[in-house]
Design an enzyme around this catalytic site. Sequence first.
Site, PDB file in Angstrom:
ATOM      1  N   ARG A   1      25.084  52.520   8.062  1.00 42.08           N
ATOM      2  CA  ARG A   1      25.297  51.961   9.429  1.00 42.08           C
ATOM      3  C   ARG A   1      26.209  52.828  10.294  1.00 42.08           C
ATOM      4  O   ARG A   1      26.821  52.350  11.248  1.00 42.08           O
ATOM      5  CB  ARG A   1      25.830  50.531   9.358  1.00 42.08           C
ATOM      6  CG  ARG A   1      24.885  49.611   8.629  1.00 42.08           C
ATOM      7  CD  ARG A   1      25.220  48.159   8.809  1.00 42.08           C
ATOM      8  NE  ARG A   1      24.231  47.355   8.132  1.00 42.08           N
ATOM      9  CZ  ARG A   1      24.237  47.098   6.830  1.00 42.08           C
ATOM     10  NH1 ARG A   1      25.222  47.550   6.075  1.00 42.08           N
ATOM     11  NH2 ARG A   1      23.282  46.382   6.289  1.00 42.08           N
TER      12      ARG A   1
ATOM     13  N   LYS B   1      21.930  61.781  22.306  1.00 43.61           N
ATOM     14  CA  LYS B   1      20.557  61.357  22.001  1.00 43.61           C
ATOM     15  C   LYS B   1      20.191  61.939  20.638  1.00 43.61           C
ATOM     16  O   LYS B   1      20.259  63.154  20.436  1.00 43.61           O
ATOM     17  CB  LYS B   1      19.570  61.890  23.042  1.00 43.61           C
ATOM     18  CG  LYS B   1      19.496  61.050  24.298  1.00 43.61           C
ATOM     19  CD  LYS B   1      18.316  61.500  25.134  1.00 43.61           C
ATOM     20  CE  LYS B   1      18.246  60.758  26.447  1.00 43.61           C
ATOM     21  NZ  LYS B   1      17.148  61.256  27.303  1.00 43.61           N
TER      22      LYS B   1
ATOM     23  N   GLU C   1      16.022  75.217  30.750  1.00 48.24           N
ATOM     24  CA  GLU C   1      16.935  74.065  30.932  1.00 48.24           C
ATOM     25  C   GLU C   1      18.141  74.472  31.789  1.00 48.24           C
ATOM     26  O   GLU C   1      18.638  73.687  32.594  1.00 48.24           O
ATOM     27  CB  GLU C   1      17.418  73.521  29.581  1.00 48.24           C
ATOM     28  CG  GLU C   1      16.315  73.089  28.614  1.00 48.24           C
ATOM     29  CD  GLU C   1      15.547  71.846  29.051  1.00 48.24           C
ATOM     30  OE1 GLU C   1      16.003  71.137  29.964  1.00 48.24           O
ATOM     31  OE2 GLU C   1      14.468  71.593  28.475  1.00 48.24           O
TER      32      GLU C   1
ATOM     33  N   HIS D   1      10.371  67.795  33.653  1.00 48.19           N
ATOM     34  CA  HIS D   1       9.919  67.381  32.319  1.00 48.19           C
ATOM     35  C   HIS D   1       8.734  66.419  32.358  1.00 48.19           C
ATOM     36  O   HIS D   1       7.965  66.354  31.410  1.00 48.19           O
ATOM     37  CB  HIS D   1      11.065  66.750  31.539  1.00 48.19           C
ATOM     38  CG  HIS D   1      12.046  67.758  31.009  1.00 48.19           C
ATOM     39  ND1 HIS D   1      12.751  68.597  31.833  1.00 48.19           N
ATOM     40  CD2 HIS D   1      12.413  68.082  29.750  1.00 48.19           C
ATOM     41  CE1 HIS D   1      13.534  69.386  31.096  1.00 48.19           C
ATOM     42  NE2 HIS D   1      13.343  69.098  29.824  1.00 48.19           N
TER      43      HIS D   1
ATOM     44  N   HIS E   1       6.131  67.786  30.094  1.00 47.09           N
ATOM     45  CA  HIS E   1       5.699  67.152  28.832  1.00 47.09           C
ATOM     46  C   HIS E   1       4.189  66.982  28.803  1.00 47.09           C
ATOM     47  O   HIS E   1       3.545  67.172  27.756  1.00 47.09           O
ATOM     48  CB  HIS E   1       6.360  65.776  28.666  1.00 47.09           C
ATOM     49  CG  HIS E   1       7.774  65.857  28.191  1.00 47.09           C
ATOM     50  ND1 HIS E   1       8.737  64.956  28.577  1.00 47.09           N
ATOM     51  CD2 HIS E   1       8.396  66.734  27.365  1.00 47.09           C
ATOM     52  CE1 HIS E   1       9.898  65.288  28.012  1.00 47.09           C
ATOM     53  NE2 HIS E   1       9.717  66.356  27.275  1.00 47.09           N
TER      54      HIS E   1
ATOM     55  N   HIS F   1       8.007  74.744  24.968  1.00 42.06           N
ATOM     56  CA  HIS F   1       8.633  73.700  25.785  1.00 42.06           C
ATOM     57  C   HIS F   1       9.232  74.290  27.075  1.00 42.06           C
ATOM     58  O   HIS F   1       9.031  73.754  28.167  1.00 42.06           O
ATOM     59  CB  HIS F   1       9.724  73.009  24.955  1.00 42.06           C
ATOM     60  CG  HIS F   1      10.493  71.971  25.707  1.00 42.06           C
ATOM     61  ND1 HIS F   1       9.959  70.741  26.037  1.00 42.06           N
ATOM     62  CD2 HIS F   1      11.754  71.977  26.226  1.00 42.06           C
ATOM     63  CE1 HIS F   1      10.861  70.042  26.713  1.00 42.06           C
ATOM     64  NE2 HIS F   1      11.956  70.772  26.837  1.00 42.06           N
TER      65      HIS F   1
HETATM   66  P1  NAD Z   1      14.684  74.228  16.774  1.00 43.26           P
HETATM   67  O1  NAD Z   1      15.851  73.470  16.293  1.00 43.26           O
HETATM   68  O2  NAD Z   1      13.410  74.044  16.035  1.00 43.26           O
HETATM   69  O3  NAD Z   1      15.055  75.774  16.801  1.00 43.26           O
HETATM   70  C1  NAD Z   1      14.059  76.706  17.174  1.00 43.26           C
HETATM   71  C2  NAD Z   1      13.876  77.795  16.117  1.00 43.26           C
HETATM   72  O4  NAD Z   1      14.973  78.696  16.191  1.00 43.26           O
HETATM   73  C3  NAD Z   1      13.845  77.299  14.676  1.00 43.26           C
HETATM   74  O5  NAD Z   1      12.829  77.979  13.991  1.00 43.26           O
HETATM   75  C4  NAD Z   1      15.213  77.682  14.107  1.00 43.26           C
HETATM   76  O6  NAD Z   1      15.162  77.950  12.731  1.00 43.26           O
HETATM   77  C5  NAD Z   1      15.528  78.923  14.909  1.00 43.26           C
HETATM   78  N1  NAD Z   1      16.944  79.174  15.139  1.00 43.26           N
HETATM   79  C6  NAD Z   1      17.899  78.295  15.484  1.00 43.26           C
HETATM   80  N2  NAD Z   1      19.041  78.935  15.746  1.00 43.26           N
HETATM   81  C7  NAD Z   1      18.818  80.237  15.553  1.00 43.26           C
HETATM   82  C8  NAD Z   1      19.607  81.411  15.707  1.00 43.26           C
HETATM   83  N3  NAD Z   1      20.854  81.349  16.149  1.00 43.26           N
HETATM   84  N4  NAD Z   1      19.041  82.607  15.410  1.00 43.26           N
HETATM   85  C9  NAD Z   1      17.737  82.673  15.022  1.00 43.26           C
HETATM   86  N5  NAD Z   1      16.933  81.619  14.891  1.00 43.26           N
HETATM   87  C10 NAD Z   1      17.467  80.408  15.175  1.00 43.26           C
HETATM   88  O7  NAD Z   1      14.355  73.934  18.308  1.00 43.26           O
HETATM   89  P2  NAD Z   1      15.244  73.829  19.639  1.00 43.26           P
HETATM   90  O8  NAD Z   1      14.450  74.469  20.686  1.00 43.26           O
HETATM   91  O9  NAD Z   1      16.649  74.240  19.425  1.00 43.26           O
HETATM   92  O10 NAD Z   1      15.264  72.264  19.907  1.00 43.26           O
HETATM   93  C11 NAD Z   1      14.069  71.557  20.212  1.00 43.26           C
HETATM   94  C12 NAD Z   1      14.272  70.107  19.818  1.00 43.26           C
HETATM   95  O11 NAD Z   1      15.362  69.585  20.556  1.00 43.26           O
HETATM   96  C13 NAD Z   1      13.071  69.231  20.099  1.00 43.26           C
HETATM   97  O12 NAD Z   1      12.821  68.435  18.969  1.00 43.26           O
HETATM   98  C14 NAD Z   1      13.519  68.366  21.265  1.00 43.26           C
HETATM   99  O13 NAD Z   1      12.932  67.095  21.257  1.00 43.26           O
HETATM  100  C15 NAD Z   1      14.999  68.288  21.021  1.00 43.26           C
HETATM  101  N6  NAD Z   1      15.815  68.003  22.213  1.00 43.26           N
HETATM  102  C16 NAD Z   1      16.732  67.020  22.126  1.00 43.26           C
HETATM  103  C17 NAD Z   1      17.538  66.732  23.206  1.00 43.26           C
HETATM  104  C18 NAD Z   1      18.601  65.682  23.088  1.00 43.26           C
HETATM  105  O14 NAD Z   1      19.228  65.347  24.085  1.00 43.26           O
HETATM  106  N7  NAD Z   1      18.865  65.191  21.893  1.00 43.26           N
HETATM  107  C19 NAD Z   1      17.411  67.461  24.402  1.00 43.26           C
HETATM  108  C20 NAD Z   1      16.457  68.480  24.459  1.00 43.26           C
HETATM  109  C21 NAD Z   1      15.659  68.748  23.343  1.00 43.26           C
HETATM  110  N1  GLY Z   2      17.847  66.094  27.477  1.00 46.68           N
HETATM  111  C1  GLY Z   2      17.878  64.956  28.302  1.00 46.68           C
HETATM  112  C2  GLY Z   2      19.028  64.040  28.025  1.00 46.68           C
HETATM  113  O1  GLY Z   2      19.881  64.324  27.212  1.00 46.68           O
HETATM  114  O2  GLY Z   2      19.082  63.010  28.611  1.00 46.68           O
END
Ligand code: NAD
Ligand code: GLY
Length: 356
Positions: free
Chosen positions: A121, A143, A185, A248, A252, A264
């Site tokens: 929890r 998030k 972004e 977005h 999306h 993305h």
């Molecule tokens: P990811 O975490 O898959 O990273 C992308 C790739 O880069 C992976 O293959 C990883 O192994 C590699 N990588 C990471 N750091 C590295 C580094 N320093 N050097 C070399 N390779 C590296 O993807 P992302 O683009 O970081 O994140 C996308 C995700 O984030 C999606 O699932 C999306 O829904 C989520 N997201 C969440 C929020 C939120 O507010 N929580 C906001 C935007 C996106």
């Molecule tokens: N990435 C959008 C949010 O955090 O609200």
Amino acid sequence: MREIQVGLGERAYPILIGDGLLSAVGDDLNRRAVAKRYAVVSDNYVAEIMGDLLLDSLQSAGISSELITFPRGEGSKHLGTVADLASSLAQRNFDRKDCLIALGGGVTGDITGFVAATYMRGIPFVQIPTTLLAQVDSSVGGKTGVDIPEGKNLVGAFYQPRCVYIDSAALLTLPRKELLNGLAEVIKYGVIYDPDLFNLLSEKRQQILDLDLSVLEEVIEICCRIKARVVEADEKEDDMRRILNFGHTIGHAIEAASNYSLAHGSAVAIGMVTVSEIAVRKSLFADDDAARLQGLIAAYGLPTTIPTGLDRNRIRKYLKTDKKAVGGRPVFVLPTTIGKVFMTDDVSEELLDQVI
Ligand code: NAD
Ligand code: GLY
């Protein structure tokens, strides 16, 4: 080192930004007395390239830690990985006083944050984002969540980290495609909130693309400050936080219509240009500003037009089923000037047809 506070009362936390910060995490966690025991959660690739640096930092600060990995990529962002991670923690007798460390991109941060929100929890977690996207966006704001077959991020929780450590040097190993995902972004923040950031991105484009870490840190700090202010004003996305969806809604839909073959960041870049065109046609946004936005996106090597082969009907279908649509009407964030946007569902199907 740069420091920003996310002011959320008793859930307030710092964002620390610096070159080489990864090696200082152990001492800093000790100083903050977050926990005695930590599990570092990382995808297999990030664990391989920077896991040891973090584990060494924890060990030399006298902190006991374990590394738990999962296969890299969005394909791991599902409930099965959450169950596996929770089992690993239970088998290691982790309890509510222990802490998780998310080391990686947005996928790692979202999964680890959701496990932290739900295991026993709720246990503490910290974010160490290693992609630009995670450093400027996903690691801040709480998030967390995973995908289900019916859609992305449909299961999750708002759950804030205790601290965010941003090591700019992590970006040195990041593939160009991932850097561009983050830069889309970053451009978004300039348009929704900060014309000075927009100008900085234009003036310092080459240093940014050449991975000049001092410029990147400046940019990351500005973006995190904006995100912190937006989240402080509207943590649960009732209203203002929705401005972060600029580009977005259409982005999306384009991403989904391409079966996720389009990155993305590319989809968001096209989405930003497309909604700015909507705003121009509604006489809300000046032609010159739209051209400046399109020019900046193109200067970073991001696309500005929907690929010709992409089925427009599929884009329309995904727009109608967007999870943030109200009564089947998608909500758009439209710019009125560089640095200011507003939200509306008042975009006719004819206008949408014209721009897509
Ligand atoms: P990811 O975490 O898959 O990273 C992308 C790739 O880069 C992976 O293959 C990883 O192994 C590699 N990588 C990471 N750091 C590295 C580094 N320093 N050097 C070399 N390779 C590296 O993807 P992302 O683009 O970081 O994140 C996308 C995700 O984030 C999606 O699932 C999306 O829904 C989520 N997201 C969440 C929020 C939120 O507010 N929580 C906001 C935007 C996106
Ligand atoms: N990435 C959008 C949010 O955090 O609200």
